[in-house]
Scaffold this motif. Structure first.
Motif, PDB file in Angstrom:
ATOM      1  N   PRO A  42      -1.283   3.351  -3.337  1.00  0.00           N
ATOM      2  CA  PRO A  42      -2.178   4.413  -2.854  1.00  0.00           C
ATOM      3  C   PRO A  42      -3.532   4.437  -3.572  1.00  0.00           C
ATOM      4  O   PRO A  42      -4.572   4.632  -2.934  1.00  0.00           O
ATOM      5  CB  PRO A  42      -1.387   5.696  -3.133  1.00  0.00           C
ATOM      6  N   MET A  43      -3.535   4.188  -4.861  1.00  0.00           N
ATOM      7  CA  MET A  43      -4.781   4.183  -5.630  1.00  0.00           C
ATOM      8  C   MET A  43      -5.697   3.044  -5.175  1.00  0.00           C
ATOM      9  O   MET A  43      -6.889   3.249  -4.951  1.00  0.00           O
ATOM     10  CB  MET A  43      -4.457   4.059  -7.130  1.00  0.00           C
ATOM     11  N   SER A  65      -7.978   0.484   5.253  1.00  0.00           N
ATOM     12  CA  SER A  65      -7.555   1.220   6.441  1.00  0.00           C
ATOM     13  C   SER A  65      -6.813   0.358   7.453  1.00  0.00           C
ATOM     14  O   SER A  65      -6.403   0.843   8.500  1.00  0.00           O
ATOM     15  CB  SER A  65      -8.769   1.870   7.113  1.00  0.00           C
ATOM     16  N   SER A  95      -5.599   1.476  -2.288  1.00  0.00           N
ATOM     17  CA  SER A  95      -6.011   1.757  -0.901  1.00  0.00           C
ATOM     18  C   SER A  95      -7.168   2.743  -0.845  1.00  0.00           C
ATOM     19  O   SER A  95      -8.119   2.570  -0.078  1.00  0.00           O
ATOM     20  CB  SER A  95      -4.825   2.289  -0.096  1.00  0.00           C
ATOM     21  N   LYS A  96      -7.098   3.768  -1.661  1.00  0.00           N
ATOM     22  CA  LYS A  96      -8.152   4.781  -1.677  1.00  0.00           C
ATOM     23  C   LYS A  96      -9.428   4.243  -2.324  1.00  0.00           C
ATOM     24  O   LYS A  96     -10.529   4.402  -1.786  1.00  0.00           O
ATOM     25  CB  LYS A  96      -7.669   6.027  -2.422  1.00  0.00           C
ATOM     26  N   ALA A  97      -9.278   3.597  -3.465  1.00  0.00           N
ATOM     27  CA  ALA A  97     -10.445   3.114  -4.216  1.00  0.00           C
ATOM     28  C   ALA A  97     -11.249   2.081  -3.426  1.00  0.00           C
ATOM     29  O   ALA A  97     -12.482   2.046  -3.537  1.00  0.00           O
ATOM     30  CB  ALA A  97      -9.995   2.516  -5.545  1.00  0.00           C
ATOM     31  N   TYR A  98     -10.579   1.250  -2.634  1.00  0.00           N
ATOM     32  CA  TYR A  98     -11.256   0.178  -1.911  1.00  0.00           C
ATOM     33  C   TYR A  98     -11.276   0.411  -0.396  1.00  0.00           C
ATOM     34  O   TYR A  98     -11.519  -0.500   0.370  1.00  0.00           O
ATOM     35  CB  TYR A  98     -10.637  -1.176  -2.269  1.00  0.00           C
ATOM     36  N   THR A  99     -11.030   1.659   0.009  1.00  0.00           N
ATOM     37  CA  THR A  99     -11.078   2.084   1.408  1.00  0.00           C
ATOM     38  C   THR A  99     -10.315   1.126   2.330  1.00  0.00           C
ATOM     39  O   THR A  99     -10.871   0.543   3.260  1.00  0.00           O
ATOM     40  CB  THR A  99     -12.546   2.223   1.900  1.00  0.00           C
ATOM     41  N   ASP A 113       0.745   1.202  -7.611  1.00  0.00           N
ATOM     42  CA  ASP A 113      -0.716   1.133  -7.512  1.00  0.00           C
ATOM     43  C   ASP A 113      -1.216   1.158  -6.068  1.00  0.00           C
ATOM     44  O   ASP A 113      -2.432   1.217  -5.838  1.00  0.00           O
ATOM     45  CB  ASP A 113      -1.231  -0.140  -8.182  1.00  0.00           C
ATOM     46  N   ALA A 145       0.813  -1.229   0.000  1.00  0.00           N
ATOM     47  CA  ALA A 145       0.000   0.000   0.000  1.00  0.00           C
ATOM     48  C   ALA A 145       0.837   1.265   0.000  1.00  0.00           C
ATOM     49  O   ALA A 145       0.382   2.307  -0.477  1.00  0.00           O
ATOM     50  CB  ALA A 145      -0.930  -0.005   1.212  1.00  0.00           C
ATOM     51  N   GLU A 146       2.063   1.178   0.506  1.00  0.00           N
ATOM     52  CA  GLU A 146       2.901   2.366   0.622  1.00  0.00           C
ATOM     53  C   GLU A 146       4.017   2.434  -0.420  1.00  0.00           C
ATOM     54  O   GLU A 146       4.454   3.515  -0.779  1.00  0.00           O
ATOM     55  CB  GLU A 146       3.526   2.422   2.020  1.00  0.00           C
TER      56      GLU A 146
END
Length: 150
Positions: free
Chosen positions: A106-107, A115, A109-113, A104, A99-100
């Motif tokens: 950050p995208m 956390s 992580s954001k698109a599929y929430t 791909d 994720a970091e």
């Protein structure tokens, strides 16, 4: 006398090399066992979408981080299991996304929430989320989740 000593040293070297070969075989078998788990592809998410459209398979994404203990544990246990590998390699296009660190990450992580880590995503060829699992999953839980998606 010297010849006898040299012969004895030579024989012990031969015997010890056979012992090393046996250990090498055990290590090699252990590595082979690990290879029977999930085979993760190295491709972008967009390439996985294209491959999913062409193959009719879903995409499985292990969203993890380098510092996540449960992620590392799953990578060593659940993902290397032979039965898990057989099911996932047959049914899914498998991706590991940091994720970091990955492009791909950050995208996704954001698109599929995303956390928490690990987060396991099952996505169709349109990019739509089919199933999301959060946290460490045992072999049994992971296989049960896949079986319930039929």
């Amino acid at each position: 006398m010297k010849f006898g000593a040299l012969l004895l040293i030579g024989l012990s070297l031969v015997v010890s090399s056979f012992s090393l070969l046996e250990n090498h075989s055990e290590v090699k078998e252990s590595i082979m066992d690990r290879k029977s788990g999930i085979k993760f592809s190295k491709m972008t998410f967009q390439d996985a979408i294209r491959q999913a459209k062409a193959s009719g398979k879903l995409i499985f994404i292990d969203v993890h981080t380098s510092w996540c203990g449960p992620c590392k544990e799953m990578a060593k246990t659940t993902f290397t299991d032979t039965e898990v590998g057989k099911v996932f390699n047959q049914k899914f296009i498998n991706l590991k996304i940091d994720a970091e660190e990955d492009a791909d990450g950050p995208m996704i992580s954001k698109a599929y929430t995303v956390s928490a880590y690990p987060t396991l995503l099952f996505v169709n060829s349109e990019g739509k989320l089919v199933r999301k699992l959060v946290g460490k999953q045992s072999k049994e839980k992971l296989l049960a989740a896949v079986a319930s998606m039929k």
